[in-house]
Design an enzyme around this catalytic site. Structure first.
Site, PDB file in Angstrom:
ATOM      1  N   LYS A  22       0.856  -1.209   0.000  1.00 14.76           N
ATOM      2  CA  LYS A  22       0.000   0.000   0.000  1.00 14.76           C
ATOM      3  C   LYS A  22       0.881   1.243   0.000  1.00 14.76           C
ATOM      4  O   LYS A  22       0.633   2.198  -0.732  1.00 14.76           O
ATOM      5  CB  LYS A  22      -0.887  -0.029   1.237  1.00 14.76           C
ATOM      6  CG  LYS A  22      -1.408   1.318   1.697  1.00 14.76           C
ATOM      7  CD  LYS A  22      -2.245   1.242   2.945  1.00 14.76           C
ATOM      8  CE  LYS A  22      -1.489   1.393   4.227  1.00 14.76           C
ATOM      9  NZ  LYS A  22      -1.165   2.771   4.610  1.00 14.76           N
ATOM     10  N   ASN A  23       1.946   1.235   0.808  1.00 15.28           N
ATOM     11  CA  ASN A  23       2.755   2.452   0.971  1.00 15.28           C
ATOM     12  C   ASN A  23       3.738   2.693  -0.162  1.00 15.28           C
ATOM     13  O   ASN A  23       4.428   3.705  -0.166  1.00 15.28           O
ATOM     14  CB  ASN A  23       3.468   2.435   2.331  1.00 15.28           C
ATOM     15  CG  ASN A  23       2.482   2.612   3.475  1.00 15.28           C
ATOM     16  OD1 ASN A  23       1.309   2.934   3.246  1.00 15.28           O
ATOM     17  ND2 ASN A  23       2.929   2.383   4.694  1.00 15.28           N
ATOM     18  N   CYS A 120      -4.207  12.130  13.458  1.00 12.75           N
ATOM     19  CA  CYS A 120      -4.907  10.859  13.321  1.00 12.75           C
ATOM     20  C   CYS A 120      -4.716  10.098  14.621  1.00 12.75           C
ATOM     21  O   CYS A 120      -4.112  10.610  15.561  1.00 12.75           O
ATOM     22  CB  CYS A 120      -4.354  10.061  12.137  1.00 12.75           C
ATOM     23  SG  CYS A 120      -2.721   9.443  12.458  1.00 12.75           S
ATOM     24  N   ARG A 125       0.941  14.098  13.039  1.00 13.29           N
ATOM     25  CA  ARG A 125       1.185  13.905  11.614  1.00 13.29           C
ATOM     26  C   ARG A 125       1.341  15.216  10.835  1.00 13.29           C
ATOM     27  O   ARG A 125       0.663  15.481   9.856  1.00 13.29           O
ATOM     28  CB  ARG A 125       0.095  13.038  10.978  1.00 13.29           C
ATOM     29  CG  ARG A 125      -0.266  11.782  11.736  1.00 13.29           C
ATOM     30  CD  ARG A 125       0.862  10.795  11.896  1.00 13.29           C
ATOM     31  NE  ARG A 125       1.347  10.235  10.657  1.00 13.29           N
ATOM     32  CZ  ARG A 125       0.750   9.258   9.993  1.00 13.29           C
ATOM     33  NH1 ARG A 125      -0.386   8.776  10.419  1.00 13.29           N
ATOM     34  NH2 ARG A 125       1.270   8.790   8.884  1.00 13.29           N
ATOM     35  N   ASP A 309       5.616   0.403  11.983  1.00 15.29           N
ATOM     36  CA  ASP A 309       4.382  -0.234  11.498  1.00 15.29           C
ATOM     37  C   ASP A 309       4.274  -1.693  11.908  1.00 15.29           C
ATOM     38  O   ASP A 309       3.250  -2.327  11.662  1.00 15.29           O
ATOM     39  CB  ASP A 309       4.294  -0.148   9.963  1.00 15.29           C
ATOM     40  CG  ASP A 309       4.056   1.267   9.511  1.00 15.29           C
ATOM     41  OD1 ASP A 309       4.148   1.532   8.302  1.00 15.29           O
ATOM     42  OD2 ASP A 309       3.807   2.137  10.368  1.00 15.29           O
ATOM     43  N   ARG A 401      -8.143  -0.912   5.343  1.00 17.51           N
ATOM     44  CA  ARG A 401      -7.382   0.156   4.671  1.00 17.51           C
ATOM     45  C   ARG A 401      -6.065  -0.383   4.117  1.00 17.51           C
ATOM     46  O   ARG A 401      -5.538   0.130   3.145  1.00 17.51           O
ATOM     47  CB  ARG A 401      -7.071   1.284   5.666  1.00 17.51           C
ATOM     48  CG  ARG A 401      -8.282   1.986   6.190  1.00 17.51           C
ATOM     49  CD  ARG A 401      -7.896   3.229   6.901  1.00 17.51           C
ATOM     50  NE  ARG A 401      -6.954   3.979   6.072  1.00 17.51           N
ATOM     51  CZ  ARG A 401      -6.237   4.997   6.524  1.00 17.51           C
ATOM     52  NH1 ARG A 401      -6.347   5.364   7.766  1.00 17.51           N
ATOM     53  NH2 ARG A 401      -5.419   5.647   5.725  1.00 17.51           N
TER      54      ARG A 401
HETATM   55  C1  EPZ Z   1       4.696   6.815   6.359  1.00 19.23           C
HETATM   56  O1  EPZ Z   1       3.933   7.826   6.991  1.00 19.23           O
HETATM   57  C2  EPZ Z   1       3.789   5.604   6.260  1.00 19.23           C
HETATM   58  N1  EPZ Z   1       2.630   5.930   5.436  1.00 19.23           N
HETATM   59  C3  EPZ Z   1       3.342   5.194   7.660  1.00 19.23           C
HETATM   60  O2  EPZ Z   1       2.564   3.999   7.524  1.00 19.23           O
HETATM   61  C4  EPZ Z   1       4.588   4.885   8.487  1.00 19.23           C
HETATM   62  O3  EPZ Z   1       4.194   4.568   9.809  1.00 19.23           O
HETATM   63  C5  EPZ Z   1       5.521   6.101   8.499  1.00 19.23           C
HETATM   64  O4  EPZ Z   1       5.837   6.488   7.153  1.00 19.23           O
HETATM   65  C6  EPZ Z   1       6.828   5.820   9.230  1.00 19.23           C
HETATM   66  O5  EPZ Z   1       7.482   4.738   8.624  1.00 19.23           O
HETATM   67  C7  EPZ Z   1       2.768   5.961   4.085  1.00 19.23           C
HETATM   68  O6  EPZ Z   1       3.834   5.733   3.550  1.00 19.23           O
HETATM   69  C8  EPZ Z   1       1.534   6.270   3.291  1.00 19.23           C
HETATM   70  P1  EPZ Z   1       6.748  10.142   8.433  1.00 19.23           P
HETATM   71  P2  EPZ Z   1       4.485   9.339   7.031  1.00 19.23           P
HETATM   72  O7  EPZ Z   1       6.577  11.418   7.683  1.00 19.23           O
HETATM   73  O8  EPZ Z   1       5.319   9.612   5.849  1.00 19.23           O
HETATM   74  C9  EPZ Z   1       7.211  13.484  11.714  1.00 19.23           C
HETATM   75  C10 EPZ Z   1       0.820   2.528   7.956  1.00 19.23           C
HETATM   76  O9  EPZ Z   1       0.500   1.978   9.017  1.00 19.23           O
HETATM   77  N2  EPZ Z   1       7.024  14.444  10.607  1.00 19.23           N
HETATM   78  O10 EPZ Z   1       7.898   9.258   8.060  1.00 19.23           O
HETATM   79  O11 EPZ Z   1       3.333  10.228   7.304  1.00 19.23           O
HETATM   80  C11 EPZ Z   1       5.980  12.653  11.997  1.00 19.23           C
HETATM   81  O12 EPZ Z   1       5.119  13.344  12.883  1.00 19.23           O
HETATM   82  C12 EPZ Z   1       1.203   3.992   7.973  1.00 19.23           C
HETATM   83  O13 EPZ Z   1       0.884   1.955   6.836  1.00 19.23           O
HETATM   84  C13 EPZ Z   1       7.140  15.803  10.875  1.00 19.23           C
HETATM   85  O14 EPZ Z   1       7.398  16.213  12.017  1.00 19.23           O
HETATM   86  O15 EPZ Z   1       5.418   9.310   8.310  1.00 19.23           O
HETATM   87  C14 EPZ Z   1       6.550  11.405  12.599  1.00 19.23           C
HETATM   88  O16 EPZ Z   1       6.784  11.631  13.979  1.00 19.23           O
HETATM   89  C15 EPZ Z   1       0.991   4.638   9.324  1.00 19.23           C
HETATM   90  N3  EPZ Z   1       6.963  16.697   9.871  1.00 19.23           N
HETATM   91  C16 EPZ Z   1       7.888  11.234  11.898  1.00 19.23           C
HETATM   92  O17 EPZ Z   1       8.188  12.500  11.320  1.00 19.23           O
HETATM   93  C17 EPZ Z   1       6.685  16.281   8.586  1.00 19.23           C
HETATM   94  O18 EPZ Z   1       6.552  17.147   7.683  1.00 19.23           O
HETATM   95  C18 EPZ Z   1       7.878  10.202  10.789  1.00 19.23           C
HETATM   96  O19 EPZ Z   1       6.755  10.473   9.984  1.00 19.23           O
HETATM   97  C19 EPZ Z   1       6.565  14.900   8.335  1.00 19.23           C
HETATM   98  C20 EPZ Z   1       6.748  13.998   9.351  1.00 19.23           C
END
Ligand code: EPZ
Length: 434
Positions: A22-23, A120, A125, A309, A401
């Site tokens: 999915k990702n 969420c 996020r 995850d 999902r």
């Molecule tokens: C991706 O989410 C995945 N989703 C998530 O999978 C996964 O848990 C996550 O990466 C971490 O591996 C998809 O790829 C669609 P991040 P993402 O940006 O990109 C902070 C699942 O279960 N951050 O890597 O949204 C954030 O708050 C889902 O399949 C900022 O501060 O995660 C977090 O603490 C859930 N500012 C950390 O970075 C930003 O602009 C990592 O988030 C972006 C992120």
């Protein structure tokens, strides 16, 4: 709303096949925005987030064919006629990954209006790093009325250093950079395999990218991209979930159609916990657990560390392991929503800040539990597979999902699981999304 009814006690035995990631599929679908030609993606998982992304792209004027059925799992997307570069809140609130259209829309159309995804179940996020990167590339961004509006005649290559490692932030800005003027150097990038999968599609479309999958990515912008056909990689989190399922039930499970090379952290942790894991081929892994599992600590890290995850799924396993396992969640601030439900089933878990201490083995007894987010749902399914009696899991639309036909796949290897309720009810959008 759909429910799962699961009777615990059966060891999982046999072969289960993993679907596409999915990702990976979500950023690759967004990448179709970057060209007026047709983009075809194979091995698309049949999960709700993909359907949400289809609706999102269609709402902007794209033509999206999404075929399922045994031979297909394919989508063909044509963004020749993109008319409305807006990602509306009604869709974005159900799937945060909608922010992945921000970069491609600005790069292709010079304009994007994307609803702020909001928080969420698992955390705030934010997408501030996506925004900072686009500003460095010359976009002007205004945030008002819950939307981000980004404009740029043509993005310019920039040197971007991410303050934090962000998966979709890396993907969003990679898609912005491929059509930007000049060279973009991105440092402290996410190294998740899904980034490499996206880069594989972009290069097939004519992009010039070096270093995807490492923490430093260099992009030479081009003026246009052409269509391409690309096969989505297997879902490493689904594969990891099945490996835990085989271990927690004391079964003998073969996980096929996976990519063993990106399961390293999960496999080594399962072995540390006493499971026997054999890599039978590049796409096939066997897990057995015929002795008492033992406690082993995890601390979630960016790839190639132990994936956040997989934290909830591992916690279910830790309830059955001899001793105290420390489960530390470093990526998201609120990713212990499954704890209370596991405790209601009889687990012994104490949370202090970002660390949960799980003492086992605990006898889990079946009861009614509530799914709160995608991976918490998976954790509750795993717990129910070993609980004595029949558990009822509510709000399984969270599971739908990101897991394709999970009850059929589990039933196929001996689980006593069935879906209850009107399958169309699963279409009800949740209040919040991951
Ligand atoms: C991706 O989410 C995945 N989703 C998530 O999978 C996964 O848990 C996550 O990466 C971490 O591996 C998809 O790829 C669609 P991040 P993402 O940006 O990109 C902070 C699942 O279960 N951050 O890597 O949204 C954030 O708050 C889902 O399949 C900022 O501060 O995660 C977090 O603490 C859930 N500012 C950390 O970075 C930003 O602009 C990592 O988030 C972006 C992120």
């Amino acid at each position: 709303m759909d429910k799962f009814v699961i009777r615990g006690g059966n060891p999982l035995v046999g072969t289960v096949r993993v679907s596409g990631a999915k990702n990976s599929a979500l950023p690759c679908m967004a990448a179709a925005i970057l060209t007026g030609d047709e983009v075809t993606l194979e091995n698309i998982p049949q999960v709700r987030d993909i359907d949400t992304e289809r609706r999102l792209l269609e709402s902007m004027g794209a033509e999206v064919q999404l075929g399922y059925g045994r031979a297909q799992h394919r989508t063909t997307i044509n963004c020749r006629t993109l008319s409305d570069p807006v990602a509306k809140y009604e869709i974005v609130k159900t799937m945060r990954a909608s922010s992945l259209v921000l970069g491609p829309l600005v790069a292709r159309m010079g304009l994007a209006r994307v609803a702020m995804p909001g928080g969420c179940a698992i955390g705030g996020r934010p997408i501030d790093l996506h925004i900072k990167g686009l500003e460095k590339m010359g976009a002007t961004l205004v945030q008002e009325h819950g939307y981000i509006e980004a404009r740029a005649d043509r993005l310019a290559g920039a040197h971007i250093v991410f303050d934090k490692i962000t998966v979709t932030g890396t993907e969003d800005l990679l898609m912005a950079a491929v059509l930007a003027e000049g060279e973009t150097l991105m440092e402290n990038c996410a190294r998740e395999p899904e980034v490499g999968d996206l880069a594989g599609l972009l290069k097939a479309m004519g992009a010039k990218i070096e270093g995807a999958g490492t923490s430093t990515i260099k992009v030479q912008g081009v003026t246009r991209l052409h269509g391409a056909k690309h096969r989505i990689n297997p879902d490493r989190i689904e594969a990891g979930t099945f490996l835990v399922a085989g271990a927690i039930t004391g079964g003998d499970l073969i996980v096929a159609n996976c990519n063993a090379s990106n399961l390293g952290a999960v496999i080594s942790k399962l072995e540390e916990a006493g499971a026997r894991v054999d890599i039978l081929g590049h796409d096939t892994v066997r897990v057995r657990a015929d002795s008492q599992l033992r406690a082993a600590d995890i601390s979630t890290e960016e790839y190639p560390g132990f994936p956040t995850d997989m934290q909830a799924q591992y916690m279910a396993l830790a309830t059955q392991s001899e001793g105290a396992s420390q489960v530390k969640e470093n990526i998201f601030e609120n990713r212990f929503m499954h704890v209370q439900e596991l405790v209601r089933m009889g687990a012994n878990i104490k949370v202090e800040g970002r660390t949960a201490t799980v003492r086992g083995p605990a006898r889990l007894s079946a009861t009614a539990v509530m799914c709160s987010d995608l991976r918490a749902s998976a954790s509750l399914v795993l717990a129910a597979l070993v609980a004595d009696g029949e558990s009822i899991l509510d709000r399984v639309y969270h599971m739908d999902r990101g897991y394709e036909r999970i009850e059929e796949k589990l039933r196929g290897v001996g689980a006593q699981i069935r879906r209850m309720g009107n399958v169309f009810a699963a279409r009800e959008e949740p209040a919040m999304a991951e």
